[in-house]
Scaffold this motif. Sequence first.
Motif, PDB file in Angstrom:
ATOM      1  N   UNK A 286       0.907  -1.270  -0.053  1.00  0.00           N
ATOM      2  CA  UNK A 286       0.014  -0.127  -0.139  1.00  0.00           C
ATOM      3  C   UNK A 286       0.947   1.362  -0.049  1.00  0.00           C
ATOM      4  N   UNK A 287       1.920   1.458   0.762  1.00  0.00           N
ATOM      5  CA  UNK A 287       2.833   2.464   0.673  1.00  0.00           C
ATOM      6  C   UNK A 287       3.483   2.610  -0.663  1.00  0.00           C
ATOM      7  N   UNK A 288       3.981   1.698  -1.257  1.00  0.00           N
ATOM      8  CA  UNK A 288       4.364   1.753  -2.763  1.00  0.00           C
ATOM      9  C   UNK A 288       3.481   2.205  -3.719  1.00  0.00           C
ATOM     10  N   UNK A 289       2.242   1.662  -3.345  1.00  0.00           N
ATOM     11  CA  UNK A 289       0.819   2.213  -4.308  1.00  0.00           C
ATOM     12  C   UNK A 289       0.853   3.682  -4.128  1.00  0.00           C
ATOM     13  N   UNK A 290       0.642   3.968  -2.862  1.00  0.00           N
ATOM     14  CA  UNK A 290       0.122   5.577  -2.530  1.00  0.00           C
ATOM     15  C   UNK A 290       1.665   6.522  -3.081  1.00  0.00           C
ATOM     16  N   UNK A 291       2.915   6.009  -2.852  1.00  0.00           N
ATOM     17  CA  UNK A 291       4.104   6.781  -3.354  1.00  0.00           C
ATOM     18  C   UNK A 291       3.760   6.827  -4.764  1.00  0.00           C
ATOM     19  N   UNK A 292       3.553   5.778  -5.735  1.00  0.00           N
ATOM     20  CA  UNK A 292       3.244   5.719  -7.103  1.00  0.00           C
ATOM     21  C   UNK A 292       2.405   6.819  -7.477  1.00  0.00           C
ATOM     22  N   UNK A 293       1.314   6.625  -7.064  1.00  0.00           N
ATOM     23  CA  UNK A 293       0.092   7.502  -7.314  1.00  0.00           C
ATOM     24  C   UNK A 293       0.282   8.838  -7.025  1.00  0.00           C
ATOM     25  N   UNK A 294       0.887   9.076  -5.964  1.00  0.00           N
ATOM     26  CA  UNK A 294       1.140  10.552  -5.562  1.00  0.00           C
ATOM     27  C   UNK A 294       2.116  11.399  -6.260  1.00  0.00           C
ATOM     28  N   UNK A 295       3.050  10.469  -7.179  1.00  0.00           N
ATOM     29  CA  UNK A 295       4.141  11.280  -7.917  1.00  0.00           C
ATOM     30  C   UNK A 295       3.738  11.443  -9.397  1.00  0.00           C
ATOM     31  N   UNK A 296       2.444  10.492  -9.634  1.00  0.00           N
ATOM     32  CA  UNK A 296       1.998  10.453 -11.074  1.00  0.00           C
ATOM     33  C   UNK A 296       1.669  12.159 -11.611  1.00  0.00           C
ATOM     34  N   UNK A 297       1.804  12.319 -12.825  1.00  0.00           N
ATOM     35  CA  UNK A 297       1.491  13.374 -13.324  1.00  0.00           C
ATOM     36  C   UNK A 297       0.380  13.257 -14.315  1.00  0.00           C
ATOM     37  N   UNK A 298      -0.822  14.044 -13.891  1.00  0.00           N
ATOM     38  CA  UNK A 298      -2.009  13.847 -14.695  1.00  0.00           C
ATOM     39  C   UNK A 298      -2.619  15.239 -15.076  1.00  0.00           C
TER      40      UNK A 298
END
Length: 179
Positions: free
Chosen positions: A137-149
């Motif tokens: 979950x931590x990795x998923x949060x880090x990944x999504x939080x850094x995504x550029x949309x």
Amino acid sequence: MEAWRRKKGLMRAPKFTTIFDPMEREVLGDLTATVAEALIQRAQSAPKDPLAEMIDMPTGHKDAPEDPSLARLLPDFEREDDEEFEGDRAMLRSFHETDIIKAKLENLQLINTVLGPTGGVEVTLDEAEAHQFVAALNDLRLYVAAEEHGGEGAEMDRKNLVEWMGFCQESLLEALMGA
């Protein structure tokens, strides 16, 4: 999603349970697939070192990922202002990135395994699995939080997703700590 609960057995180790909504299960499954695919592509794109392969020594990239989402998952081992000795940052990454990716993929796979391919929404974990689930979950949060949309709507959706995963992670951590 219901808050995680700790279930104690008289003679058994504790179990941790929750129930996800079908949509939450689908979102987690899709997200784990996306992040796993990005990590696999990173591992597969690592330069090959014939000597290292002969002696079965892992090798990976020497530079941090350019993709901001992957860079959050695979940061440098040292801070920018740390003194570097003859490329040790690149060497550390080269030696350890493959193992780090493997561990992250195992954690992500656990989410897919416990949710199942048929849309199971009731989840029960033992303590070791709960720790893996929190890490994933931590990795998923880090990944999504850094995504550029693009767009304000996408930004709000991403923020809501990060907050929901934060609730899921915090709830499981509280259950692990016995709170």
